[in-house]
Design an enzyme around this catalytic site. Structure first.
Site, mmCIF file in Angstrom:
data_model
loop_
_atom_site.group_PDB
_atom_site.id
_atom_site.type_symbol
_atom_site.label_atom_id
_atom_site.label_comp_id
_atom_site.label_asym_id
_atom_site.label_seq_id
_atom_site.Cartn_x
_atom_site.Cartn_y
_atom_site.Cartn_z
ATOM 1 N N GLY A 39 51.165 6.489 -26.396
ATOM 2 C CA GLY A 39 51.382 7.914 -26.628
ATOM 3 C C GLY A 39 51.115 8.352 -28.051
ATOM 4 C CE1 TYR A 40 53.679 12.513 -32.530
ATOM 5 C CE2 TYR A 40 51.933 11.715 -33.960
ATOM 6 C CZ TYR A 40 52.958 12.606 -33.703
ATOM 7 O OH TYR A 40 53.254 13.588 -34.602
ATOM 8 N N GLY A 63 41.122 9.183 -31.031
ATOM 9 C CA GLY A 63 40.749 7.836 -30.597
ATOM 10 C C GLY A 63 41.057 7.635 -29.115
ATOM 11 C CG HIS A 64 45.112 7.531 -27.784
ATOM 12 N ND1 HIS A 64 45.879 8.033 -28.818
ATOM 13 C CD2 HIS A 64 45.525 6.244 -27.627
ATOM 14 C CE1 HIS A 64 46.719 7.105 -29.251
ATOM 15 N NE2 HIS A 64 46.527 6.013 -28.549
ATOM 16 C CD GLN A 103 52.787 -3.201 -27.615
ATOM 17 O OE1 GLN A 103 52.629 -3.252 -26.392
ATOM 18 N NE2 GLN A 103 51.868 -2.691 -28.399
ATOM 19 C CB SER A 156 46.522 4.375 -36.478
ATOM 20 O OG SER A 156 47.819 3.874 -36.227
ATOM 21 N NE ARG A 170 53.102 0.961 -35.958
ATOM 22 C CZ ARG A 170 52.759 0.177 -34.932
ATOM 23 N NH1 ARG A 170 51.495 -0.017 -34.646
ATOM 24 N NH2 ARG A 170 53.692 -0.383 -34.167
#
Lengths: 281, 281
Positions: free
Chosen positions: B31-32, B36-37, B61, B185, B187
């Protein structure tokens, strides 16, 4: 009956069967078939359209000092038996195709594989879970059949299928015994006549456990002690374990209430045999 | 777009789609969502009939000291983005349904999970392989799409799918970068403005590696040294590893011949970032 050796041919055939809407019953074995295996085929024939029986002596589930090399193999004999029993597809992949060079992926059912047989066979159930996961992905069965004789295997596979969201029903079928009570096993052919006679004590000790439970005994320790005393009368039989455990998590039970699994493993001569019974309080 | 939370509802829907002969493209994410996704969704839409995107922040993970709790989550925002991108089914299972009490089964790709990111994140790829195996069994895709940014993940999943005879094509799609070169990312939102500026050195060091290879440099040690020198100029960037490895087995390469993966992980402020490039001799 079709005999298939290649994974890709098996997968292609499964695709066709699936398109035709056929249900698939699967009996994974290590071959050297006996009446126990045939009872699984019979159950599969009853509930599914197409029965696939695999024969694969899985090196991954044998320890370094175990009997992988000498494990009995006789594909011609198995082919005749499977054909007679009404198996539709006999799938016999090679070790080199199942575990090609560089093979690296393992499935482990933690907490279930380090108990009972897992203590003296530390990598055994990881090997079993891995090969069964692979075979399930190749054969894509609706229902898979295992023998209750290998009770820990059946429990591990059930747990794996549920945990990994495999859409496969796992059935554990009753133990089939020789007329004298010995649980059927491909390894029984290793036994000498004298060993074979002494091996009967395994089933007898389980019968004793059942009788004690029926008579009201609830103390696992006392039941195990009586079983061990009975077995110790046979000098060729060396106990690996005698355990009374919960059927769900395989943890030791000290006081029986409800269902309990009485499981036994012993070395008879040089042959490791297992047997079990479920008792109810 | 359908939003599905329950595993059994997802499985039922997959059965219907399969019966209709539809092919399924699968984009598993935490998610988020970012561009890229979306590039993975675009690829899936091009090649398959139905696109399933899953959102599941997988506790398995994350290490005990990692960012599982604070990992960015915004289902409403993700739902809008996925809908706009043409996702057909968004699958968001709960942690308690994916890992019910007593969960015990793990998939591990040995030799691939103890290298690169696996050194500082020892349980990470076991967690990834396990959840992806589960999601594959639930969604039953024909093709699954992963981002090349998480290159080790893509390699581990490819290896798992091949080893376990999963009938699923695994596609690793090119890294999508911000206009300034930072690899996308979820993050990245952790980064302060200053950290963000310094983080650009990761991509620049990879560009340097590419340029050196194009110029004829074959000595991995020399390339790594130059990359580290460049990165060391940014005080907020602490290198976890800079490695040049074989794309097939992730083993270190000392002399580049053919294809090689240049991979980097660094802590920027308190955010762990990864990036990579494939170079060709």
């Amino acid at each position: 009956m079709k005999l298939i050796n290649s994974i890709s041919r098996m997968a292609t055939l499964v695709k066709i069967l699936r398109k035709e809407g056929k249900t698939i019953g699967f009996v994974p074995t290590m071959g050297y078939l006996h009446v126990g295996h045939m009872s699984l085929v019979k159950a599969a024939k009853k509930h599914t359209d197409v029965v696939v029986l695999s024969i694969f002596v899985n090196p991954l589930q044998f320890g370094p000092k175990e009997d992988f090399k000498k494990y009995p193999r006789d594909i011609k004999r198995d082919e005749a038996l499977a054909g007679d029993a009404g198996v539709d597809i006999m799938f016999c992949p090679s070790v080199s195709e199942i575990y090609p060079e560089g093979y690296a992926t393992y499935v482990n059912v933690e907490n279930f594989t380090d108990k009972l047989c897992g203590i003296s066979r530390p990598e055994h159930f990881k090997g079993v879970a891995t090969v069964v996961a692979k075979l399930f992905n190749i054969v894509k069965p609706d229902v898979a059949y295992f023998g209750q004789k290998d009770v820990q295997q059946a429990i591990v596979i059930k747990k794996m299928a549920r945990d990994l969201n495999m859409d496969i029903e796992i059935k554990a079928m009753p133990i089939i015994r020789e007329s004298d009570g010995l649980a059927m096993s491909s390894r029984n052919i290793y036994l000498s006549e004298a060993e074979r006679r002494e091996a009967l004590v395994l089933n007898r000790s389980l019968e004793k456990a059942s009788a004690l439970t029926v008579a009201g005994e609830r103390d696992s320790g006392k039941i195990i002690k009586e079983m061990k005393e009975l077995i110790s009368q046979k000098p060729m039989v060396k106990i690996d374990y005698v355990s009374i455990v919960d059927t769900k998590d395989l943890k030791d039970i000290s006081v029986i209430s409800g269902e309990a699994l009485v499981a036994i493993a012993a070395i008879v001569g040089s042959t490791r045999l297992i047997d079990n019974v479920i008792v109810k309080a």
